[in-house]
Enzyme design. Structure first.
Site, PDB file in Angstrom:
ATOM      1  N   GLY A  38      -1.431  -7.979  -5.787  1.00 24.85           N
ATOM      2  CA  GLY A  38      -0.676  -6.567  -5.731  1.00 24.85           C
ATOM      3  C   GLY A  38       0.227  -7.141  -6.341  1.00 24.85           C
ATOM      4  O   GLY A  38       1.465  -7.447  -6.914  1.00 24.85           O
ATOM      5  N   VAL A  40       3.723  -5.280  -5.370  1.00 19.58           N
ATOM      6  CA  VAL A  40       4.342  -5.525  -4.098  1.00 19.58           C
ATOM      7  C   VAL A  40       4.064  -7.047  -3.768  1.00 19.58           C
ATOM      8  O   VAL A  40       5.020  -7.839  -3.407  1.00 19.58           O
ATOM      9  CB  VAL A  40       4.620  -4.493  -3.389  1.00 19.58           C
ATOM     10  CG1 VAL A  40       5.056  -5.477  -1.989  1.00 19.58           C
ATOM     11  CG2 VAL A  40       5.175  -3.592  -4.185  1.00 19.58           C
ATOM     12  N   ARG A  72     -10.599  -9.259  -3.228  1.00 22.98           N
ATOM     13  CA  ARG A  72     -11.509 -10.477  -4.132  1.00 22.98           C
ATOM     14  C   ARG A  72     -11.727 -11.112  -3.743  1.00 22.98           C
ATOM     15  O   ARG A  72     -12.587 -12.781  -4.155  1.00 22.98           O
ATOM     16  CB  ARG A  72     -11.339  -9.871  -5.529  1.00 22.98           C
ATOM     17  CG  ARG A  72     -11.920  -8.991  -6.029  1.00 22.98           C
ATOM     18  CD  ARG A  72     -11.346  -8.308  -7.960  1.00 22.98           C
ATOM     19  NE  ARG A  72     -10.057  -7.898  -7.161  1.00 22.98           N
ATOM     20  CZ  ARG A  72      -9.220  -7.989  -7.856  1.00 22.98           C
ATOM     21  NH1 ARG A  72      -9.570  -8.928  -9.513  1.00 22.98           N
ATOM     22  NH2 ARG A  72      -7.760  -7.968  -8.315  1.00 22.98           N
ATOM     23  N   THR A 118      -0.936  -3.017   0.445  1.00 26.25           N
ATOM     24  CA  THR A 118      -2.110  -2.411  -0.165  1.00 26.25           C
ATOM     25  C   THR A 118      -1.625  -0.647   0.269  1.00 26.25           C
ATOM     26  O   THR A 118      -0.513  -0.779   0.774  1.00 26.25           O
ATOM     27  CB  THR A 118      -3.367  -3.130   1.019  1.00 26.25           C
ATOM     28  OG1 THR A 118      -3.215  -2.233   2.091  1.00 26.25           O
ATOM     29  CG2 THR A 118      -4.058  -3.716   0.878  1.00 26.25           C
ATOM     30  N   ALA A 174      11.609   2.670  -0.441  1.00 24.69           N
ATOM     31  CA  ALA A 174      11.278   1.057  -1.157  1.00 24.69           C
ATOM     32  C   ALA A 174      12.968   0.479  -0.228  1.00 24.69           C
ATOM     33  O   ALA A 174      12.292   0.855   1.195  1.00 24.69           O
ATOM     34  CB  ALA A 174      11.735   1.246  -2.301  1.00 24.69           C
ATOM     35  N   LYS A 245       5.215   9.936   2.853  1.00 23.50           N
ATOM     36  CA  LYS A 245       6.308   9.747   2.964  1.00 23.50           C
ATOM     37  C   LYS A 245       7.174  10.592   4.001  1.00 23.50           C
ATOM     38  O   LYS A 245       8.002  10.590   4.732  1.00 23.50           O
ATOM     39  CB  LYS A 245       7.278  10.059   2.088  1.00 23.50           C
ATOM     40  CG  LYS A 245       6.973   8.231   0.843  1.00 23.50           C
ATOM     41  CD  LYS A 245       7.999   8.225  -0.332  1.00 23.50           C
ATOM     42  CE  LYS A 245       7.310   7.440  -1.319  1.00 23.50           C
ATOM     43  NZ  LYS A 245       8.238   7.468  -3.028  1.00 23.50           N
ATOM     44  N   GLY A 356       9.931   0.112  -7.390  1.00 26.65           N
ATOM     45  CA  GLY A 356       9.762  -0.760  -8.135  1.00 26.65           C
ATOM     46  C   GLY A 356       8.991  -2.403  -7.252  1.00 26.65           C
ATOM     47  O   GLY A 356       9.434  -2.685  -5.772  1.00 26.65           O
TER      48      GLY A 356
HETATM   49  N1  LIG Z   1       4.972  -0.221  -6.452  1.00 26.10           N
HETATM   50  C1  LIG Z   1       6.156   0.103  -5.688  1.00 26.10           C
HETATM   51  O1  LIG Z   1       7.455   0.454  -6.359  1.00 26.10           O
HETATM   52  C2  LIG Z   1       6.077   0.472  -3.805  1.00 26.10           C
HETATM   53  C3  LIG Z   1       7.522   1.293  -3.182  1.00 26.10           C
HETATM   54  C4  LIG Z   1       7.050   1.245  -2.389  1.00 26.10           C
HETATM   55  C5  LIG Z   1       5.714   1.405  -1.759  1.00 26.10           C
HETATM   56  N2  LIG Z   1       5.151   0.482  -2.873  1.00 26.10           N
HETATM   57  C6  LIG Z   1       3.762   0.924  -1.013  1.00 26.10           C
HETATM   58  O2  LIG Z   1       3.290  -0.770  -1.886  1.00 26.10           O
HETATM   59  C7  LIG Z   1       1.529  -0.928  -1.678  1.00 26.10           C
HETATM   60  C8  LIG Z   1       1.863  -1.745  -2.905  1.00 26.10           C
HETATM   61  O3  LIG Z   1       1.986  -1.200  -3.954  1.00 26.10           O
HETATM   62  P1  LIG Z   1       1.771  -2.352  -5.444  1.00 26.10           P
HETATM   63  O4  LIG Z   1       2.021  -1.662  -6.362  1.00 26.10           O
HETATM   64  O5  LIG Z   1       1.646  -3.451  -4.904  1.00 26.10           O
HETATM   65  O6  LIG Z   1       0.405  -1.438  -5.574  1.00 26.10           O
HETATM   66  P2  LIG Z   1      -1.174  -2.371  -6.456  1.00 26.10           P
HETATM   67  O7  LIG Z   1      -0.633  -3.835  -7.502  1.00 26.10           O
HETATM   68  O8  LIG Z   1      -2.039  -1.600  -6.502  1.00 26.10           O
HETATM   69  O9  LIG Z   1      -1.544  -3.764  -4.674  1.00 26.10           O
HETATM   70  C9  LIG Z   1      -2.549  -3.762  -4.287  1.00 26.10           C
HETATM   71  C10 LIG Z   1      -3.074  -4.283  -3.584  1.00 26.10           C
HETATM   72  O10 LIG Z   1      -4.097  -3.820  -2.530  1.00 26.10           O
HETATM   73  C11 LIG Z   1      -5.258  -5.061  -2.759  1.00 26.10           C
HETATM   74  N3  LIG Z   1      -6.482  -4.107  -1.665  1.00 26.10           N
HETATM   75  C12 LIG Z   1      -6.602  -2.927  -1.741  1.00 26.10           C
HETATM   76  N4  LIG Z   1      -7.356  -2.740  -1.041  1.00 26.10           N
HETATM   77  C13 LIG Z   1      -7.657  -3.887   0.230  1.00 26.10           C
HETATM   78  C14 LIG Z   1      -8.417  -4.378   1.027  1.00 26.10           C
HETATM   79  N5  LIG Z   1      -9.247  -3.061   1.145  1.00 26.10           N
HETATM   80  N6  LIG Z   1      -8.545  -5.201   1.095  1.00 26.10           N
HETATM   81  C15 LIG Z   1      -7.514  -5.838   0.411  1.00 26.10           C
HETATM   82  N7  LIG Z   1      -6.450  -6.096  -0.453  1.00 26.10           N
HETATM   83  C16 LIG Z   1      -6.640  -4.993  -0.761  1.00 26.10           C
HETATM   84  C17 LIG Z   1      -5.620  -4.730  -4.119  1.00 26.10           C
HETATM   85  O11 LIG Z   1      -6.455  -5.649  -4.131  1.00 26.10           O
HETATM   86  P3  LIG Z   1      -7.610  -5.787  -5.269  1.00 26.10           P
HETATM   87  O12 LIG Z   1      -6.932  -5.985  -6.811  1.00 26.10           O
HETATM   88  O13 LIG Z   1      -8.730  -6.192  -4.863  1.00 26.10           O
HETATM   89  O14 LIG Z   1      -8.402  -4.242  -5.369  1.00 26.10           O
HETATM   90  C18 LIG Z   1      -3.723  -4.633  -4.681  1.00 26.10           C
HETATM   91  O15 LIG Z   1      -4.287  -6.525  -4.738  1.00 26.10           O
HETATM   92  C19 LIG Z   1       1.133   0.462  -1.368  1.00 26.10           C
HETATM   93  O16 LIG Z   1       1.179   1.130  -0.772  1.00 26.10           O
HETATM   94  C20 LIG Z   1       2.797   1.668  -1.991  1.00 26.10           C
HETATM   95  O17 LIG Z   1       2.189   2.385  -1.537  1.00 26.10           O
HETATM   96  C21 LIG Z   1       4.481   0.344  -3.583  1.00 26.10           C
END
Ligand SMILES: NC(=O)c1ccc[n+]([C@@H]2O[C@H](COP(=O)([O-])OP(=O)(O)OC[C@H]3O[C@@H](n4cnc5c(N)ncnc54)[C@H](OP(=O)(O)O)[C@@H]3O)[C@@H](O)[C@H]2O)c1
Length: 384
Positions: A38, A40, A72, A118, A174, A245, A356
């Site tokens: 993903g 992050v 996957r 995740t 974050a 949050k 981010g």
């Molecule tokens: N992006 C930000 O700015 C930010 C900031 C603070 C906190 N966060 C938190 O960080 C986390 C990830 O965010 P992201 O932006 O990186 O989301 P993302 O790009 O959608 O990535 C999520 C990842 O989790 C995987 N996943 C989902 N269900 C799963 C499971 N059951 N087993 C294993 N892997 C699984 C997904 O895999 P698949 O592709 O195979 O579904 C994907 O690799 C979230 O909780 C989000 O709230 C994000």
């Protein structure tokens, strides 16, 4: 390529994953990354790879990513994975998750931390077993701490019982250190009375762009494209993610709140049966145009404010004077104000970028380092 499933089975049954030779066992900490491909997770793997040699040399910490997976793919190498997961990974099969969990919770295993990148309930379900078995958990995933209050308390108790670090600083703000300072205030005996904040980088970005003249639907699409929203942007717009949050923040402040104690004003209704997400967003354009015009005519700005005290929490759009610190935030920025019994006139204020992948990954690295130091007694640091 190798078949990960037999490797997992044998890891669950065989000897400890790495030799108990004192020096090595003290400094080596294994990392398992969930959500590794993903936004992050990808940023985190790159940051760890860049920092690994320095940490080994100067901090005596040998951090190794030994497993990384998503829904996957599962990659596993007990000596440490390389940059390209696909080289050491295979399609994840039914039961692989449970086998990995068994392997991690095996008694007498060396220091190990699961890093949850995740937004998955499935992975959040793993925390009680991991913490109880002494495996550290570092989470960007808010799901576990936003369940009922009894579960939140249970995780804290299990972490203490299992002597396992449990860190989730990036779940609010974050990379802005927020939860640590709240914990410090309470540790020194300072009662927190209330808190309020702009906590959603994605929603503050959207409102900022509305004030610049963009239509609501276009502003949401832009935030999604920039990776600022959750995988499903309606999670953000219904303030579901923000309410998680606020719950985490409120609980860390000492307020024993349940989700039912939060009053939430959604920014947009979810798509009705058969309606596309784009159509649901476009249906809200005219209303938002009028709200922004009204605020501008009063010399004010709209912000999404989250507030909590011991009695409950509120999330909603507020129209604030232009010179309010909340109204002056740049797009994507967060600000949190904490009022305590001793800091009530001038609240403690914390702020910075609130979303981010890179900064969130940087916050995870901080949590990982603290968790690793708890698990592996630190060697003398050498200044560069
Ligand atoms: N992006 C930000 O700015 C930010 C900031 C603070 C906190 N966060 C938190 O960080 C986390 C990830 O965010 P992201 O932006 O990186 O989301 P993302 O790009 O959608 O990535 C999520 C990842 O989790 C995987 N996943 C989902 N269900 C799963 C499971 N059951 N087993 C294993 N892997 C699984 C997904 O895999 P698949 O592709 O195979 O579904 C994907 O690799 C979230 O909780 C989000 O709230 C994000």
């Amino acid at each position: 390529m190798f078949d990960a499933t037999p490797a997992l089975r044998s890891a669950a049954q065989a000897a400890p994953a790495h030799p108990p030779a004192a020096a090595l066992a003290r400094s080596r900490v294994d990392l398992v990354i969930a959500g590794a491909r993903g936004q992050v997770g990808t940023a985190l793997r790159a940051q760890l790879a860049r920092r690994q040699a320095w940490l080994r040399e100067h901090e005596g910490l040998d951090l190794r990513v030994v497993a990384a997976f998503d829904r996957r793919l599962l990659a596993l190498d007990l000596d440490g994975l390389g940059d390209v997961l696909e080289d050491a990974g295979l399609a994840r099969e039914a039961g692989d998750g449970e086998r990995l969990l068994d392997a991690l919770c095996k008694p007498r295993r060396g220091p190990c931390v699961l890093v949850d990148c995740t937004a998955s309930e499935e992975i959040a379900d793993w925390y009680p077993r991991l913490l109880g078995a002494g495996v550290g958990v570092v989470a960007a995933n808010k799901r576990a701490n936003a369940r009922d209050f009894a579960h939140y308390r249970q995780l804290q108790a299990l972490a203490r019982f299992g002597a396992a670090p449990y860190r989730y600083e990036t779940t609010v703000g974050a990379a802005i250190p927020v939860l640590g300072p709240l914990r410090d205030l309470r540790l020194r005996g300072e009662r927190i009375e209330s808190l309020r904040g702009v906590l959603s980088g994605s929603l503050s970005h959207v409102l900022h762009r509305l004030h610049e003249g963009l239509a609501f639907s276009a502003a949401v699409a832009e935030a999604r494209a920039l990776g600022l929203t959750e995988p499903d942007p309606f999670e953000d717009l219904a303030a579901r993610d923000l309410s998680r949050k606020l719950l985490v923040l409120a609980r860390e402040a000492g307020f024993a709140l349940e989700a039912t104690a939060l009053r939430i004003e959604p920014l947009c209704d979810a798509p009705q049966d058969g309606e596309s997400p784009e159509a649901a967003l476009a249906a809200a354009d005219a209303d938002w145009h009028a709200r922004v015009a009204g605020a501008k005519s009063r010399g004010e700005r709209l912000v999404v404010l989250a507030e909590a005290d011991a009695a409950g929490g509120r999330i909603g759009v507020r129209s604030l004077p232009q010179d309010s610190p909340f109204a002056r935030l740049a797009p994507g920025e967060n600000r949190i104000e904490v009022r305590t019994e001793w800091q009530s006139r001038a609240p403690l204020a914390l702020g910075g970028p609130g979303a981010g992948a890179e900064i969130t990954a940087a916050g995870l690295v901080s949590d990982i380092l603290q968790a690793a130091r708890e698990l592996a007694p630190r060697r003398p640091s050498v200044r560069q």
